[in-house]
Design a protein around this motif. Structure first.
Motif, PDB file in Angstrom:
ATOM      1  N   THR B  11     -76.384 -69.747  14.498  1.00 31.75           N
ATOM      2  CA  THR B  11     -75.729 -70.154  13.258  1.00 31.75           C
ATOM      3  C   THR B  11     -76.529 -71.255  12.597  1.00 31.75           C
ATOM      4  O   THR B  11     -77.260 -71.991  13.257  1.00 31.75           O
ATOM      5  CB  THR B  11     -74.320 -70.698  13.528  1.00 31.75           C
ATOM      6  N   ALA B  12     -76.397 -71.327  11.274  1.00 30.09           N
ATOM      7  CA  ALA B  12     -77.079 -72.391  10.541  1.00 30.09           C
ATOM      8  C   ALA B  12     -76.182 -72.858   9.420  1.00 30.09           C
ATOM      9  O   ALA B  12     -75.443 -72.060   8.831  1.00 30.09           O
ATOM     10  CB  ALA B  12     -78.398 -71.880   9.980  1.00 30.09           C
ATOM     11  N   LEU B  13     -76.211 -74.144   9.120  1.00 32.65           N
ATOM     12  CA  LEU B  13     -75.352 -74.698   8.077  1.00 32.65           C
ATOM     13  C   LEU B  13     -76.194 -75.161   6.894  1.00 32.65           C
ATOM     14  O   LEU B  13     -77.297 -75.695   7.074  1.00 32.65           O
ATOM     15  CB  LEU B  13     -74.545 -75.881   8.622  1.00 32.65           C
ATOM     16  N   PHE B  14     -75.669 -74.932   5.696  1.00 35.90           N
ATOM     17  CA  PHE B  14     -76.335 -75.393   4.476  1.00 35.90           C
ATOM     18  C   PHE B  14     -75.364 -76.247   3.679  1.00 35.90           C
ATOM     19  O   PHE B  14     -74.155 -76.220   3.916  1.00 35.90           O
ATOM     20  CB  PHE B  14     -76.791 -74.201   3.637  1.00 35.90           C
ATOM     21  N   ASN B  34     -77.439 -57.304  10.998  1.00 33.41           N
ATOM     22  CA  ASN B  34     -76.210 -57.883  11.540  1.00 33.41           C
ATOM     23  C   ASN B  34     -76.174 -59.382  11.302  1.00 33.41           C
ATOM     24  O   ASN B  34     -76.433 -60.174  12.207  1.00 33.41           O
ATOM     25  CB  ASN B  34     -76.099 -57.602  13.040  1.00 33.41           C
ATOM     26  N   PHE B  35     -75.890 -59.744  10.079  1.00 35.06           N
ATOM     27  CA  PHE B  35     -75.693 -61.168   9.821  1.00 35.06           C
ATOM     28  C   PHE B  35     -74.501 -61.324   8.896  1.00 35.06           C
ATOM     29  O   PHE B  35     -74.108 -60.392   8.196  1.00 35.06           O
ATOM     30  CB  PHE B  35     -76.944 -61.801   9.225  1.00 35.06           C
ATOM     31  N   ASP B  36     -73.919 -62.520   8.931  1.00 32.67           N
ATOM     32  CA  ASP B  36     -72.749 -62.745   8.089  1.00 32.67           C
ATOM     33  C   ASP B  36     -72.825 -64.146   7.517  1.00 32.67           C
ATOM     34  O   ASP B  36     -73.511 -65.014   8.059  1.00 32.67           O
ATOM     35  CB  ASP B  36     -71.463 -62.582   8.914  1.00 32.67           C
ATOM     36  N   VAL B  37     -72.105 -64.334   6.406  1.00 33.57           N
ATOM     37  CA  VAL B  37     -72.089 -65.631   5.740  1.00 33.57           C
ATOM     38  C   VAL B  37     -70.659 -66.124   5.724  1.00 33.57           C
ATOM     39  O   VAL B  37     -69.738 -65.352   5.496  1.00 33.57           O
ATOM     40  CB  VAL B  37     -72.639 -65.485   4.304  1.00 33.57           C
ATOM     41  N   ASN B  38     -70.457 -67.410   6.043  1.00 36.77           N
ATOM     42  CA  ASN B  38     -69.125 -67.994   5.978  1.00 36.77           C
ATOM     43  C   ASN B  38     -69.149 -69.167   5.011  1.00 36.77           C
ATOM     44  O   ASN B  38     -69.961 -70.079   5.164  1.00 36.77           O
ATOM     45  CB  ASN B  38     -68.673 -68.483   7.360  1.00 36.77           C
ATOM     46  N   THR B  39     -68.271 -69.100   4.006  1.00 39.55           N
ATOM     47  CA  THR B  39     -68.218 -70.186   3.017  1.00 39.55           C
ATOM     48  C   THR B  39     -66.775 -70.625   2.847  1.00 39.55           C
ATOM     49  O   THR B  39     -65.851 -69.845   3.108  1.00 39.55           O
ATOM     50  CB  THR B  39     -68.763 -69.721   1.652  1.00 39.55           C
ATOM     51  N   PRO B  40     -66.578 -71.879   2.406  1.00 40.06           N
ATOM     52  CA  PRO B  40     -65.203 -72.366   2.268  1.00 40.06           C
ATOM     53  C   PRO B  40     -64.439 -71.671   1.153  1.00 40.06           C
ATOM     54  O   PRO B  40     -63.222 -71.729   1.108  1.00 40.06           O
ATOM     55  CB  PRO B  40     -65.366 -73.861   1.967  1.00 40.06           C
ATOM     56  N   TYR B  41     -65.125 -71.049   0.214  1.00 48.29           N
ATOM     57  CA  TYR B  41     -64.466 -70.327  -0.882  1.00 48.29           C
ATOM     58  C   TYR B  41     -65.359 -69.143  -1.232  1.00 48.29           C
ATOM     59  O   TYR B  41     -66.533 -69.122  -0.862  1.00 48.29           O
ATOM     60  CB  TYR B  41     -64.279 -71.240  -2.102  1.00 48.29           C
ATOM     61  N   ASN B 129     -58.087 -60.157  19.151  1.00 51.25           N
ATOM     62  CA  ASN B 129     -58.430 -60.809  17.903  1.00 51.25           C
ATOM     63  C   ASN B 129     -59.300 -62.030  18.144  1.00 51.25           C
ATOM     64  O   ASN B 129     -59.383 -62.929  17.339  1.00 51.25           O
ATOM     65  CB  ASN B 129     -57.170 -61.193  17.131  1.00 51.25           C
ATOM     66  N   ASN B 130     -59.932 -62.021  19.297  1.00 53.12           N
ATOM     67  CA  ASN B 130     -60.807 -63.152  19.622  1.00 53.12           C
ATOM     68  C   ASN B 130     -62.177 -62.926  18.975  1.00 53.12           C
ATOM     69  O   ASN B 130     -62.603 -61.799  18.767  1.00 53.12           O
ATOM     70  CB  ASN B 130     -60.971 -63.244  21.137  1.00 53.12           C
ATOM     71  N   HIS B 131     -62.830 -63.995  18.661  1.00 53.84           N
ATOM     72  CA  HIS B 131     -64.159 -63.903  18.064  1.00 53.84           C
ATOM     73  C   HIS B 131     -64.990 -65.060  18.610  1.00 53.84           C
ATOM     74  O   HIS B 131     -64.477 -66.169  18.730  1.00 53.84           O
ATOM     75  CB  HIS B 131     -64.040 -63.979  16.538  1.00 53.84           C
ATOM     76  N   PRO B 132     -66.255 -64.807  18.938  1.00 51.07           N
ATOM     77  CA  PRO B 132     -67.061 -65.885  19.525  1.00 51.07           C
ATOM     78  C   PRO B 132     -67.152 -67.109  18.633  1.00 51.07           C
ATOM     79  O   PRO B 132     -67.350 -68.221  19.122  1.00 51.07           O
ATOM     80  CB  PRO B 132     -68.435 -65.230  19.700  1.00 51.07           C
ATOM     81  N   LEU B 133     -67.010 -66.922  17.320  1.00 43.45           N
ATOM     82  CA  LEU B 133     -67.149 -68.069  16.420  1.00 43.45           C
ATOM     83  C   LEU B 133     -65.892 -68.922  16.342  1.00 43.45           C
ATOM     84  O   LEU B 133     -65.925 -70.021  15.807  1.00 43.45           O
ATOM     85  CB  LEU B 133     -67.508 -67.583  15.008  1.00 43.45           C
ATOM     86  N   HIS B 134     -64.779 -68.387  16.870  1.00 43.39           N
ATOM     87  CA  HIS B 134     -63.530 -69.156  16.803  1.00 43.39           C
ATOM     88  C   HIS B 134     -63.672 -70.495  17.488  1.00 43.39           C
ATOM     89  O   HIS B 134     -64.255 -70.602  18.568  1.00 43.39           O
ATOM     90  CB  HIS B 134     -62.399 -68.374  17.483  1.00 43.39           C
ATOM     91  N   ASP B 135     -63.132 -71.536  16.853  1.00 40.94           N
ATOM     92  CA  ASP B 135     -63.044 -72.876  17.434  1.00 40.94           C
ATOM     93  C   ASP B 135     -64.409 -73.500  17.716  1.00 40.94           C
ATOM     94  O   ASP B 135     -64.511 -74.417  18.523  1.00 40.94           O
ATOM     95  CB  ASP B 135     -62.213 -72.873  18.738  1.00 40.94           C
ATOM     96  N   MET B 139     -67.539 -73.132  12.793  1.00 45.74           N
ATOM     97  CA  MET B 139     -66.389 -72.634  12.031  1.00 45.74           C
ATOM     98  C   MET B 139     -65.621 -73.786  11.393  1.00 45.74           C
ATOM     99  O   MET B 139     -65.130 -73.670  10.277  1.00 45.74           O
ATOM    100  CB  MET B 139     -65.485 -71.824  12.963  1.00 45.74           C
ATOM    101  N   CYS B 140     -65.567 -74.941  12.119  1.00 47.35           N
ATOM    102  CA  CYS B 140     -64.899 -76.099  11.536  1.00 47.35           C
ATOM    103  C   CYS B 140     -65.632 -76.544  10.276  1.00 47.35           C
ATOM    104  O   CYS B 140     -65.016 -76.906   9.269  1.00 47.35           O
ATOM    105  CB  CYS B 140     -64.855 -77.257  12.539  1.00 47.35           C
ATOM    106  N   SER B 141     -66.956 -76.512  10.296  1.00 41.15           N
ATOM    107  CA  SER B 141     -67.731 -76.981   9.151  1.00 41.15           C
ATOM    108  C   SER B 141     -67.583 -76.043   7.964  1.00 41.15           C
ATOM    109  O   SER B 141     -67.367 -76.484   6.837  1.00 41.15           O
ATOM    110  CB  SER B 141     -69.212 -77.091   9.520  1.00 41.15           C
ATOM    111  N   VAL B 142     -67.707 -74.718   8.214  1.00 43.71           N
ATOM    112  CA  VAL B 142     -67.709 -73.795   7.078  1.00 43.71           C
ATOM    113  C   VAL B 142     -66.315 -73.610   6.495  1.00 43.71           C
ATOM    114  O   VAL B 142     -66.181 -73.100   5.388  1.00 43.71           O
ATOM    115  CB  VAL B 142     -68.292 -72.416   7.431  1.00 43.71           C
ATOM    116  N   SER B 143     -65.273 -74.010   7.242  1.00 45.21           N
ATOM    117  CA  SER B 143     -63.970 -73.943   6.606  1.00 45.21           C
ATOM    118  C   SER B 143     -63.635 -75.282   5.949  1.00 45.21           C
ATOM    119  O   SER B 143     -62.531 -75.485   5.480  1.00 45.21           O
ATOM    120  CB  SER B 143     -62.893 -73.543   7.610  1.00 45.21           C
ATOM    121  N   ASN B 144     -64.615 -76.177   5.925  1.00 43.44           N
ATOM    122  CA  ASN B 144     -64.391 -77.458   5.268  1.00 43.44           C
ATOM    123  C   ASN B 144     -65.300 -77.615   4.043  1.00 43.44           C
ATOM    124  O   ASN B 144     -64.911 -77.317   2.924  1.00 43.44           O
ATOM    125  CB  ASN B 144     -64.616 -78.568   6.294  1.00 43.44           C
TER     126      ASN B 144
END
Lengths: 395, 387
Positions: B11-14, B34-41, B129-135, B139-144
């Motif tokens: 994972t990488a954060l921007f 196989n890549f995904d992007v997580n953003t707060p909005y 419904n478990n996911h390796p990225l949970h917790d 995940m804390c950063s990208v949901s903030n």
């Protein structure tokens, strides 16, 4: 100014557009006048349908302009001018209403004083439905619309040279005043010109019915012109699939909205089955009018619903053009269906006049659009929202 | 392909939306699938940057929406026109316009529910419904306030060092590796979660019950019940004696009612004569009344073989010599007056019904003791050979 970023270069529309518009308008004017001397009553009714088409596309377009300001939408800014140009027929409405006002006697049953004298229902409605108050309403309403058209478009065009952001704010306030006024005036107009053709009938949802068709047709006209102009390179080339998709979605939404409103009106009357209401639909289910009613359900709701459902349909320019033309024709049919059974109560009667007036009105709309496009930019180059509108992406 | 089986991905954060769009474009260009992007909005333009195709969820919605349409139309047709046809408001049984609102609702409802359930089932891989990225910190950063990208180890081009290099080059602020959880777990079956669900159900049910039945309870409109009228067997304030049921006024007789003059005598001094002739109509009528009032004790053929099975003493057969020698008036007397354990049937039957019953009893008695001549009569009448 922003011309570079938008990729917009002002180009004159091809000269033959003016020619086409003039020919259409002249054909409508000459044949329509001739028709009036042959069959004055039929011509009045036929002209009323065409006139209401002009009204509904004009005020529907002005509504779209005001809605964009009020909602703070930016995706439609690059082609807001198209709606502005389409609504520029509003100041002319009073002139085009004159032939109808002079022929009120052949159009409106309630203008016959001897008929009203022996009709208790019409006597009760007389304080509203009388010639002088009718003319006052028409003048006031068309005057109000003209005023708002003038102010909104003046501010918008003024921005082209100055880029003054305060003008946008001023237009937002104007739109906020216009939209509630529009709700009332559009209702009154639809009641006056269309519902009062059958003065004994009443439907409280009629104004909304007229509004839904009006905005639907305005969106179709907007979409058609945007796609045509973009393909020929008169608009910014940065107008993309997402813009088309949004226009298609709005058309789809108003297809459903019209279906919802039309069905609501029908179902309540059908269910209560009161003779003073249901006769209006029964008129439209006898003597050949039933085919018009069935075609209206199919062409106004079911076919556009299916045609606009999928993503490709809303982004493919060819399909969008086709469905836009379809919608405009169907809206004309809708107005025809509202108007004509009041003349030919016992059944449909064919007349060549019904084809003359729409040609004239089409020519008029083309002419007015062309004059505006000559004078003003097709893109509001000074609008602060333009950049965001061009950058618009959905996903 | 990656050699560490436990590695889920990198994972990488921007810091900004522009950077993440750029990163997504570059990662897509580098050939990763196989890549995904997580953003707060939702970041506009992301689908295009990631090279995603249009989602097929819409077809799910379409299919189930139309299933809803078809189902409810068929259901309305079946209930209102086939199974329980009812005239409502003078409309036809299959009154399509009145079914349109519910058709619309069901279409939207089924389409909507199917979409949500479909998305949940596909994306969450239920029941796990478990996911390796949970917790994770990621995940804390990208949901903030951060914008994150994760390249999964499943990708055929995946190589931990190369991926880390690429992300560094793109200007990532923090790069982490995320491991798969050691063993698969099912958080939705955990005791705490199940108890929580049960609590939700109880609170919702209780709340609904309390709200509807206590807080918002309204008396039903029972104006038609609560009018001034006489109700049988009930008290009434209309009359001074507070009786709802009235007795006849002395010295009067109800219409169509003739009092029986020999009531109360065990052996009547006189009896009435039967006014009815044993016609077919009278016998049919009498048969119906006999089966209703008499057969429960006397049996269908008056044999005294009741259906009461010992709950009540059986009466003797009506085919005995004694019963056959009774006059019609005597049987009438017994019906009105009762005999031994048989109660009076005066209130249940009218006098016409009693005479018809008596005629039918006579027919039964004759049938049980038929003579050869009777058989000939029947054969003559029916035209068949009865034995």
């Amino acid at each position: 100014m922003l011309n570079k970023e938008s990729g917009y270069v002002k180009k004159e529309l091809p000269g033959n557009i003016a020619k086409i518009g003039t020919v259409f308008f002249a054909v409508g004017l000459i044949l329509g006048t001739a028709g009036y001397f042959i069959e004055p009553v039929r011509a009045s009714f036929s002209y009323l349908v065409a006139f209401m088409f002009l009204v509904s596309v004009g005020i529907g377009s002005l509504f779209l302009v005001a809605l964009e300001y009020l909602a703070g939408a930016d995706w439609s800014t690059p082609f807001r001018r198209v709606s502005e140009f389409l609504s520029s027929s509003i100041p002319l409405l009073i002139i085009f209403a004159l032939p109808l006002i002079f022929n009120m006697n052949s159009l409106f049953h309630w203008t016959h004083t001897e008929a009203v004298a022996e009709d208790a229902v019409l006597q009760g409605k007389a304080p509203y439905l009388n010639s002088s108050f009718f003319i006052i309403r028409v003048v006031v309403i068309f005057g109000l619309w003209s005023l708002f058209y003038y102010l909104l478009s003046k501010n918008s065009r003024g921005q082209d040279s100055t880029g003054d952001q305060r003008l946008t704010k001023r237009n937002i306030v104007l739109s906020g005043i216009f939209i509630p006024l529009f709700a009332i005036t559009a209702t009154v107009t639809s009641v006056d010109w269309l519902m009062s053709l059958e003065p004994h009938w009443f439907s409280t949802i009629f104004g909304v019915y007229f509004f839904s068709g009006s905005v639907w047709a305005s969106l179709a006209a907007l979409t058609l012109i945007v796609v045509l102009l973009k393909e020929k390179g008169y608009l910014s080339q940065r107008i993309n699939n997402d813009h088309y998709y949004s226009l298609g979605t709005l058309m789809f939404a108003f297809t459903c909205f019209w279906g919802y409103i039309a069905f609501s009106q029908y179902m309540l009357i059908w269910y209560a089955d009161l003779p003073e209401e249901s006769f209006w639909f029964l008129q439209r289910w006898t003597g050949g009018w039933e085919y018009f009613s069935i075609v209206l359900i199919l062409a106004h709701f079911i076919i556009p619903f299916g045609a606009l459902l999928s993503y490709p349909a809303k982004t493919n320019p060819r399909r969008l053009k086709f469905i836009s033309v379809w919608i405009l024709c169907t809206h004309y049919l809708d107005l025809y269906w509202l108007t004509m059974p009041n003349l030919n109560v016992s059944g449909f009667v064919f007349s060549w006049l019904d084809f003359v007036f729409p040609i004239g009105i089409l020519g008029l709309i083309i002419l007015i659009f062309n004059i505006n496009a000559k004078k003003y930019n097709l893109i509001p180059v000074g609008d602060p929202k333009l950049q965001r509108g061009l950058d618009f992406t959905l996903h | 392909m990656n050699e560490n089986k436990n590695l889920y991905g990198v994972t990488a954060l921007f810091d900004s939306a522009n950077e993440i769009i750029h990163a997504a474009k570059e990662v897509e260009k580098a050939g990763y699938k196989n890549f995904d992007v997580n953003t707060p909005y939702p970041v506009h333009g992301m689908d295009r940057a990631m090279g995603l195709k249009r989602s097929t969820v819409g077809f799910f919605t379409l299919f189930f929406g139309f299933s809803g349409t078809a189902f409810i139309l068929l259901f309305a047709y079946w209930t209102m026109s086939v199974n329980y046809p009812m005239v409502i408001g003078g409309k036809p049984f299959f009154a399509l316009p009145s079914f349109i609102p519910v058709t619309f609702e069901t279409t939207v409802l089924l389409g909507g529910i199917a979409t949500v359930v479909g998305i949940l089932a596909v994306f969450f891989n239920l029941p796990s419904n478990n996911h390796p990225l949970h917790d994770t910190d990621y995940m804390c950063s990208v949901s903030n306030d951060k914008y994150g990208i994760v390249i999964e180890a499943e990708d055929p081009k995946f190589n931990e060092n190369e991926v880390t290099e690429l992300l560094k080059r793109l200007g990532a602020k923090k790069i982490h590796t995320v491991m798969n959880p050691g063993k698969e777990s099912f958080p939705i079956f955990e005791g705490r979660f199940v108890v929580f669900l049960i609590l939700v159900v109880l609170v919702v049910c209780g709340g609904t019950y309390f709200t509807l039945n206590k807080v918002l309870y309204l008396e039903p409109f029972d104006w038609m019940l609560e009018q001034d009228k006489l109700i049988p067997q009930e008290k009434s304030t209309i009359f001074t004696d507070n009786k709802g049921m009235r007795t006849t006024i002395e010295g009067t007789v109800a219409r169509g009612y003739l009092p029986y003059p020999f009531k109360g005598q065990t052996i009547p001094t006189e009896t009435l004569a039967n006014p009815l002739l044993p016609t077919k109509k009278v016998l049919e009528f009498g048969k119906g009344k006999f089966l209703t009032f008499c057969s429960p004790c006397h049996g269908n053929y008056a044999d005294g073989d009741s259906r009461l099975h010992g709950q009540f003493p059986n009466p003797p057969t009506l085919h005995s010599a004694r019963a056959r020698e009774f006059g019609d008036g005597m049987i009438y007397h017994i019906i009105v007056n009762g005999q031994n354990t048989m109660p009076s049937y005066e209130t249940q039957t009218t006098s016409e019904e009693r005479w018809a019953i008596i005629n039918y009893i006579r027919a039964l008695q004759r049938a049980k003791n038929a003579k050869p001549t009777d058989l000939q009569e029947v054969q003559k009448e029916l035209g068949v050979n009865v034995k």
